[in-house]
Design a protein around this motif. Structure first.
Motif, PDB file in Angstrom:
ATOM      1  N   ALA A  47      11.033  -0.482  -0.668  1.00 51.86           N
ATOM      2  CA  ALA A  47      11.353  -0.669  -2.042  1.00 51.86           C
ATOM      3  C   ALA A  47      10.455  -1.748  -2.676  1.00 51.86           C
ATOM      4  CB  ALA A  47      12.597  -0.836  -2.313  1.00 51.86           C
ATOM      5  N   GLU A  48       9.894  -1.736  -3.701  1.00 50.14           N
ATOM      6  CA  GLU A  48       9.525  -2.990  -4.590  1.00 50.14           C
ATOM      7  C   GLU A  48      10.430  -3.794  -4.825  1.00 50.14           C
ATOM      8  OE1 GLU A  48       6.554  -3.487  -8.553  1.00 50.14           O
ATOM      9  OE2 GLU A  48       8.536  -2.313  -8.670  1.00 50.14           O
ATOM     10  N   PRO A  49      10.347  -5.292  -4.598  1.00 47.68           N
ATOM     11  CA  PRO A  49      11.266  -6.256  -4.747  1.00 47.68           C
ATOM     12  C   PRO A  49      11.554  -6.440  -6.362  1.00 47.68           C
ATOM     13  CG  PRO A  49       9.464  -7.300  -4.492  1.00 47.68           C
ATOM     14  CD  PRO A  49       9.274  -5.960  -4.223  1.00 47.68           C
ATOM     15  N   LYS A  50      12.793  -6.992  -6.867  1.00 51.36           N
ATOM     16  CA  LYS A  50      13.221  -7.491  -8.007  1.00 51.36           C
ATOM     17  C   LYS A  50      12.822  -8.631  -8.354  1.00 51.36           C
ATOM     18  CE  LYS A  50      14.158  -3.016  -8.731  1.00 51.36           C
ATOM     19  NZ  LYS A  50      14.036  -2.614  -7.495  1.00 51.36           N
ATOM     20  N   GLY A 103      13.524   6.037 -13.107  1.00 48.71           N
ATOM     21  CA  GLY A 103      13.853   6.261 -11.680  1.00 48.71           C
ATOM     22  C   GLY A 103      13.187   5.643 -10.610  1.00 48.71           C
ATOM     23  N   GLU A 104      13.078   6.311  -9.371  1.00 44.71           N
ATOM     24  CA  GLU A 104      12.429   5.614  -8.413  1.00 44.71           C
ATOM     25  C   GLU A 104      11.130   6.519  -8.172  1.00 44.71           C
ATOM     26  OE1 GLU A 104      15.100   5.145  -5.264  1.00 44.71           O
ATOM     27  OE2 GLU A 104      15.708   3.276  -6.172  1.00 44.71           O
ATOM     28  N   PHE A 105      10.122   5.962  -7.583  1.00 40.61           N
ATOM     29  CA  PHE A 105       8.636   6.551  -7.545  1.00 40.61           C
ATOM     30  C   PHE A 105       7.970   6.042  -6.261  1.00 40.61           C
ATOM     31  CE2 PHE A 105       9.815   6.260 -12.133  1.00 40.61           C
ATOM     32  CZ  PHE A 105       9.609   7.825 -12.489  1.00 40.61           C
ATOM     33  N   THR A 106       7.676   7.304  -5.446  1.00 36.62           N
ATOM     34  CA  THR A 106       6.840   6.759  -4.358  1.00 36.62           C
ATOM     35  C   THR A 106       5.351   6.445  -4.803  1.00 36.62           C
ATOM     36  OG1 THR A 106       8.045   7.852  -2.886  1.00 36.62           O
ATOM     37  CG2 THR A 106       5.984   7.330  -2.122  1.00 36.62           C
ATOM     38  N   VAL A 107       4.913   5.051  -4.422  1.00 30.97           N
ATOM     39  CA  VAL A 107       3.618   4.708  -4.910  1.00 30.97           C
ATOM     40  C   VAL A 107       2.545   4.442  -3.559  1.00 30.97           C
ATOM     41  CG1 VAL A 107       2.263   3.078  -6.027  1.00 30.97           C
ATOM     42  CG2 VAL A 107       4.489   3.558  -6.984  1.00 30.97           C
ATOM     43  N   VAL A 108       1.575   5.128  -3.682  1.00 32.58           N
ATOM     44  CA  VAL A 108       0.748   5.034  -2.475  1.00 32.58           C
ATOM     45  C   VAL A 108      -0.649   4.583  -2.990  1.00 32.58           C
ATOM     46  CG1 VAL A 108      -0.319   6.380  -0.517  1.00 32.58           C
ATOM     47  CG2 VAL A 108       1.752   7.062  -1.415  1.00 32.58           C
ATOM     48  N   ASN A 109      -1.306   4.018  -2.151  1.00 28.60           N
ATOM     49  CA  ASN A 109      -2.703   3.277  -2.449  1.00 28.60           C
ATOM     50  C   ASN A 109      -3.671   4.336  -2.400  1.00 28.60           C
ATOM     51  OD1 ASN A 109      -5.164   2.125  -2.839  1.00 28.60           O
ATOM     52  ND2 ASN A 109      -4.379   0.124  -2.081  1.00 28.60           N
ATOM     53  N   TYR A 129       7.038   1.670   7.984  1.00 31.02           N
ATOM     54  CA  TYR A 129       7.932   0.772   8.625  1.00 31.02           C
ATOM     55  C   TYR A 129       7.336  -0.989   8.618  1.00 31.02           C
ATOM     56  CZ  TYR A 129       9.992  -1.646  12.885  1.00 31.02           C
ATOM     57  OH  TYR A 129      10.749  -2.421  13.469  1.00 31.02           O
ATOM     58  N   PHE A 130       6.345  -0.832   8.277  1.00 25.10           N
ATOM     59  CA  PHE A 130       5.634  -2.255   8.149  1.00 25.10           C
ATOM     60  C   PHE A 130       5.381  -2.652   6.429  1.00 25.10           C
ATOM     61  CE2 PHE A 130       3.751  -1.607  12.506  1.00 25.10           C
ATOM     62  CZ  PHE A 130       4.312  -2.591  13.023  1.00 25.10           C
ATOM     63  N   ASP A 131       6.313  -1.840   5.687  1.00 31.22           N
ATOM     64  CA  ASP A 131       6.506  -2.348   4.195  1.00 31.22           C
ATOM     65  C   ASP A 131       5.085  -2.543   3.634  1.00 31.22           C
ATOM     66  OD1 ASP A 131       8.955  -2.624   4.503  1.00 31.22           O
ATOM     67  OD2 ASP A 131       8.941  -4.743   4.768  1.00 31.22           O
ATOM     68  N   GLY A 132       4.069  -1.044   4.034  1.00 37.50           N
ATOM     69  CA  GLY A 132       2.971  -1.146   3.308  1.00 37.50           C
ATOM     70  C   GLY A 132       1.799  -1.795   3.794  1.00 37.50           C
ATOM     71  N   SER A 133       2.093  -2.805   4.811  1.00 41.82           N
ATOM     72  CA  SER A 133       0.739  -3.833   5.286  1.00 41.82           C
ATOM     73  C   SER A 133       0.168  -3.186   6.449  1.00 41.82           C
ATOM     74  CB  SER A 133       1.623  -5.044   5.833  1.00 41.82           C
ATOM     75  OG  SER A 133       0.780  -5.652   6.590  1.00 41.82           O
ATOM     76  N   LEU A 134      -1.249  -3.451   6.481  1.00 41.21           N
ATOM     77  CA  LEU A 134      -1.960  -2.675   7.538  1.00 41.21           C
ATOM     78  C   LEU A 134      -2.154  -3.676   8.757  1.00 41.21           C
ATOM     79  CD1 LEU A 134      -5.027  -1.260   5.474  1.00 41.21           C
ATOM     80  CD2 LEU A 134      -2.879  -0.268   5.970  1.00 41.21           C
ATOM     81  N   ASN A 182       0.843  -1.078  -0.044  1.00 43.41           N
ATOM     82  CA  ASN A 182      -0.124   0.057  -0.177  1.00 43.41           C
ATOM     83  C   ASN A 182       0.944   1.318  -0.070  1.00 43.41           C
ATOM     84  OD1 ASN A 182      -2.782  -0.937   0.154  1.00 43.41           O
ATOM     85  ND2 ASN A 182      -1.960  -2.079   2.053  1.00 43.41           N
ATOM     86  N   LEU A 183       2.245   1.115   0.206  1.00 47.12           N
ATOM     87  CA  LEU A 183       3.231   2.156   0.141  1.00 47.12           C
ATOM     88  C   LEU A 183       4.487   1.734  -0.153  1.00 47.12           C
ATOM     89  CD1 LEU A 183       3.868   5.162   0.555  1.00 47.12           C
ATOM     90  CD2 LEU A 183       4.133   4.765   3.049  1.00 47.12           C
ATOM     91  N   TYR A 184       5.111   2.013  -1.411  1.00 44.07           N
ATOM     92  CA  TYR A 184       6.196   1.242  -1.656  1.00 44.07           C
ATOM     93  C   TYR A 184       6.905   2.172  -2.500  1.00 44.07           C
ATOM     94  CZ  TYR A 184       4.179  -0.417  -5.836  1.00 44.07           C
ATOM     95  OH  TYR A 184       3.576  -0.566  -7.040  1.00 44.07           O
ATOM     96  N   VAL A 185       8.189   2.194  -2.884  1.00 45.71           N
ATOM     97  CA  VAL A 185       8.969   2.813  -3.842  1.00 45.71           C
ATOM     98  C   VAL A 185       9.167   1.855  -4.973  1.00 45.71           C
ATOM     99  CG1 VAL A 185      11.185   3.663  -4.308  1.00 45.71           C
ATOM    100  CG2 VAL A 185      10.206   4.360  -2.408  1.00 45.71           C
ATOM    101  N   LYS A 186       8.500   2.232  -6.211  1.00 50.06           N
ATOM    102  CA  LYS A 186       8.763   1.373  -7.617  1.00 50.06           C
ATOM    103  C   LYS A 186       9.917   2.092  -8.182  1.00 50.06           C
ATOM    104  CE  LYS A 186       6.147  -0.082 -11.653  1.00 50.06           C
ATOM    105  NZ  LYS A 186       6.474  -1.587 -11.377  1.00 50.06           N
TER     106      LYS A 186
END
Length: 956
Positions: free
Chosen positions: A940-943, A809-815, A838-843, A800-804
């Motif tokens: 960060a989004e994993p590769k 480049g790198e982009f912050t992506v928010v749901n 902190y929780f890697d976009g997890s609720l 729900n929140l990560y860097v793509k």
């Protein structure tokens, strides 16, 4: 990149222990470090807190990181050696992140560098060091604030900008007006805040280009707090693009006239530069220019527009000559070249694309209207069992990859290791050495620098080289027998799965001894295979190997877990449900496992892709969410015409590709934004209601696609190999499930319910035929979903929140749907942003979020993969090809993988794609207590693969 984590065994040192480890001045002069990082002082500079501009020096970053580690972990010899290695990798990571964001050079504020250091520390798992680093920064910021408060007040310095040879004072009022225009119509954004952040990055004598860039960068830093800033960033970027393309700043309100005036010039300029097809000049360019809708520029999020700018817009001498709406019209013109009423059709296609209701795949967007109109996405080939055929296939791979084709190679016919070669009376080296050549060819042919070549090799499970094939992606063993840059997939017959289910043996053969197995499937394959086993028992076949089927199945799953390859795909489901089984065999899928077309030594299968924006067709009627069937029908009717046009316009690198595509005319209409629909409807992905929506939405898309193909057949004629097809026999995709069940003797457990009038479609096909042998395939949409601003394909939300990361480049992506719901509950605040980071976009670990919201916004690894398979099975019953289906498993085990892949088989799936698993550190983190002093930047989004790798978005 995954860095080795350094975890302190003792409590972190207090912030003061860092001394100057995070010192405010990380830069002085240009420096080429011994870490393999080289940065030019001429291209990259840093703004210090006092406003001075100095050359970038990555060695300062390394020093700061080293001091931070030593302050936490001490100076022991072994520890120091380990720190040195980690610091080298982290420094390179920070430098790469900064230079990716500013690939052409520029200035960056010292605080931005420290933000990247903080992010790199958290990504590496060095949480204690990151915590100490954060505390030190906070302490120094407080000290500076106190010093500033005690200092006498003074007027703000006057900044000057440089525009060519002209130096003038910075016009803050004009900047504020520009930002206010970018914020117009958007809630919860502040032009003053954006300007304040932008001024933070300016200095006296700054180039005017850097001023515009600073506005964009300032807005994008705010996206994590408010998703609407993504649109602000896009609009500010658009201002810069207009200056580059039009030669002067142009307000959005003037762009209707601006587009109409510029468009004819853009086309003529592209033709003169030998970029565009000269036939585009034959259109009425003035009419098309007046059809451009400037307000559609405002639809973009930052990631989408930046991606178009960096990778899609045409340029002359590195200067862009396209704007968003001229780009979409150029693509539309290229697709309308053969239409009778070209202007009307070009406008129709333009409206479809520019409204985001549908988006063509990346090769079409790259090349439509250009002098090299390679518009197709996927090519499937069969490699013949002779040296000339093998190297001809390698050559064809290179030619097809040159203009953005993703490849699937069927290697099953090539004889196994140890097989006799009649010509030399020697023994074959088998398939593996040739796959190394294919791997290196994919790396060498990188599509003009736009993205790496991408290929997937398929091998049937009875091939004697299958065990070594499974190990191609391992990181250990003989490197000459490894293919780290190429994808691999198992092509599994039903008989093998039945042997696994029944705990029976399985026999491996060389195809030179069993040549007809390659083309057989279903009951015919089973009969031939068992006959060959009997011959082997009698000693009539010398080269074979018998093993327990379960043993090979376990190795398949083990390698899939360890390396992500080979993927699991099912030969019989692809063939028994193929409309084209009367003219050949499906021997493999493509790079992304959604295409299932016949191949042979005379035919290279080709498919043209595009995807429907599913959320754009979602409406509420009497309080209930549903698809707008009338709009969906209109969209798909135009999209199918556009895709059918590609067959005739396309540039074919090989005669075998042209022959196959013109003969069968397959296309692949897909969908994207499935998760966005569920979120809008308030449905968790892991729910029966979501499975039903997958069923009903795909039924509607397929129904309208097949009907649109009949309309095209009525207008243009049916495809040449229609007679004898399942279409011709009145067998629709839903009906073909029974063919699969009959051949298997069961093992097909799929709901068969329907809501559309399929009998009417059956009669319509009998009357006029079909224009296209295949119509529907769900591709990954890795890039085009970014352009449109949607979740990819049928994927669950990754985070729900990560860097793509991608080539731009790198982009912050928010749901933004989540943010909207949290705002409604009064829960969206700085603490929530920190918790999501902190929780890697997890609720899930955040106590104050209601359970209903946690279920609705569960991320990919929090959803049992069974739900992904159930939804995919409901889609697959309608689709005449297949779908790119990733499976996410948070805690993988042999038992779990065995269950889900057997379930995929019994649910009638044709293919699966990546198995994606969660690292141990991420799993541990979800259960950890939160320490708000150690909040990282967005995760960060994993590769996982070429699709997600910043260097190559291979499919779409």
């Amino acid at each position: 990149m995954h860095h080795p984590a350094i975890t302190a065994e003792r409590s972190p040192a207090p912030a003061t222990a860092l001394s100057h480890a995070a010192g405010p001045d990380l830069t002085d002069t240009a420096f080429n470090t011994g870490l393999g990082v080289s940065v030019s002082a001429r291209s990259f500079e840093v703004i210090r807190r006092n406003g001075a501009v100095v050359a970038f020096n990555p060695d300062k970053i390394a020093v700061a990181l080293t001091k931070a580690f030593l302050a936490v972990e001490g100076h022991q010899g072994a520890t120091s050696a380990r720190i040195r290695d980690v610091v080298g990798e982290l420094t390179a990571t920070v430098v790469n992140a900064l230079t990716r964001r500013l690939p052409g050079g520029g200035t960056v504020h010292i605080e931005d560098i420290q933000d990247q250091v903080e992010l790199a520390l958290m990504r590496s798992g060095s949480h204690d060091v990151a915590r100490a680093y954060v505390l030190y920064r906070e302490k120094r910021a407080a000290e500076r604030a106190a010093q500033a408060a005690a200092a006498p007040a003074s007027d703000a310095p006057v900044l000057h900008v440089v525009d060519g040879d002209i130096r003038r004072p910075l016009d803050r009022a004009a900047l504020l007006a520009t930002v206010r225009e970018a914020c117009a119509g958007l809630a919860d954004v502040s032009a003053d805040t954006v300007l304040e952040h932008a001024l933070h990055n300016l200095y006296d004598g700054v180039p005017v280009v850097a001023v515009r860039q600073s506005l964009v960068l300032a807005a994008r830093t705010l996206i994590e707090r408010e998703p609407a800033y993504s649109k602000v960033s896009a609009r500010l970027l658009l201002d810069s693009i207009r200056v580059e393309v039009l030669g002067q700043p142009t307000a959005h309100g003037a762009m209707t006239a601006g587009y109409a005036e510029y468009f004819p010039r853009a086309i003529r300029r592209g033709i003169a530069a030998e970029l565009l097809d000269p036939r585009l000049a034959e259109f009425d360019l003035e009419v098309l220019g007046r059809a451009l809708v400037a307000d559609r520029d405002l639809q973009f999020d930052y990631l989408g527009l930046q991606t178009l700018y960096d990778r899609y817009f045409l340029h002359v001498d590195e200067q862009r000559i396209e704007l968003p709406q001229t780009f979409f019209m150029r693509v539309a013109m290229g697709l309308a070249l053969n239409e009778i009423d070209r202007e009307a059709r070009a406008i129709e296609f333009y409206n479809l694309l520019s409204s985001f209701d549908f988006m063509s795949s990346t090769p079409t967007l790259f090349n439509s209207g250009t002098r090299h109109s390679q518009l197709s996405s996927c090519y499937l080939t069969t490699v013949s069992d002779d040296l000339e055929g093998i190297y001809q296939s390698v050559k064809e791979n290179a030619l097809l990859q040159k203009y953005a084709g993703g490849l699937g190679n069927d290697w099953t016919p090539v004889r196994a290791l140890g097989s006799r070669i009649k010509g030399t009376n020697g023994k074959s080296q088998g398939v593996i050495p040739f796959l190394k050549v294919v791997n290196d060819t994919a790396v060498a042919v990188n599509q003009g620098g736009k993205r790496k070549g991408a290929v997937c090799a398929y091998l049937e499970s009875w091939h004697l080289d299958i065990e070594e094939f499974l190990e191609l992606r391992k990181n250990t063993g003989d490197e000459r027998r490894r293919t780290h840059d190429m994808n691999t997939a198992n092509w599994i017959p039903d008989l093998f799965m039945q042997r696994v289910m029944n705990n029976q043996d399985w026999t491996l053969f060389s195809p030179s001894d069993v040549p007809d197995l390659h083309d057989k499937y279903g009951k015919a394959f089973a009969a031939a295979y068992t006959a060959y086993e009997a011959r082997a028992e009698r000693g009539e076949i010398k080269l074979f190997k018998r093993i327990p089927a379960v043993q090979l199945w376990r190795k398949m799953l083990t390698m899939l877990f360890e390396t992500g390859h080979p993927w699991i795909t099912f030969k019989d489901a692809c063939n028994l449900r193929s409309p084209q089984q009367h003219v050949g065999t499906v021997h493999s899928s493509n790079l992304c496992t959604e295409i299932t077309l016949n191949t042979s030594d005379t035919e290279t299968a080709v498919c043209n892709l595009g995807s429907v924006n599913l959320p754009a067709h979602l409406v509420q009627v009497d309080g209930q969410w549903t698809l707008d069937q009338a709009k969906l029908k209109r969209t798909i009717r135009t999209a199918m015409r556009l895709l059918d046009n590609v067959v005739d316009i396309n540039f074919y690198a090989t005669p075998k590709a042209r022959n196959a595509n013109v003969r069968h005319r397959p296309v692949g209409l897909g969908i994207m934004g499935f998760s966005n629909c569920l979120q809008a409807m308030g449905l968790p992905y892991a729910s029966d209601e979501a499975v039903v929506f997958a069923d009903r939405s795909m039924e509607a898309v397929c129904y309208h696609a097949y009907w649109a193909s009949t309309d095209l057949a009525e207008e243009r004629g049916r495809y040449s190999s229609f007679t004898g097809s399942l279409w011709d026999q009145g067998i629709l995709p839903l009906d073909s499930l029974q063919l699969l069940e009959d051949a298997r003797g069961g093992f097909v457990e799929v709901d068969r319910g329907a809501t559309q009038d399929w009998e009417a479609l059956r009669q319509r096909i009998a009357q006029v035929g079909m224009r296209n042998s295949n119509c529907v395939a769900i591709a990954p949409t890795a890039t085009i979903s970014n352009i449109v601003g949607l979740s990819a394909s049928i994927e669950p939300e990754y985070q729900n929140l990560y860097v793509k990361s991608n080539l731009s480049g790198e982009f912050t992506v928010v749901n933004d749907a989540l943010v909207r719901d949290l705002k409604a509950l009064g829960l969206w605040d700085e603490v929530m942003v920190a918790d999501l980071k902190y929780f890697d976009g997890s609720l899930a670990p955040i106590d104050r979020i209601p359970a209903e919201l946690k279920a609705r916004y569960a991320t990919a690894f929090e959803i049992d993969p069974v739900w992904l398979i159930e939804a995919a099975a409901r889609r697959q019953k309608w689709i005449d090809q297949a779908q790119s289906l990733n499976l996410y498993v948070a805690v993988a085990s042999g038992k779990k993988l065995d269950e889900i892949y057997k379930l995929a088989w019994t649910r009638g799936l044709k293919t699966t794609y990546y198995l994606r698993t969660l690292g141990a550190t991420a799993m541990e983190k979800t259960g950890a207590p939160i320490d708000r002093t150690a909040v990282p930047a967005a995760p960060a989004e994993p590769k996982f693969c070429a699709i997600d790798n910043p260097d190559c978005e291979a499919c779409q």
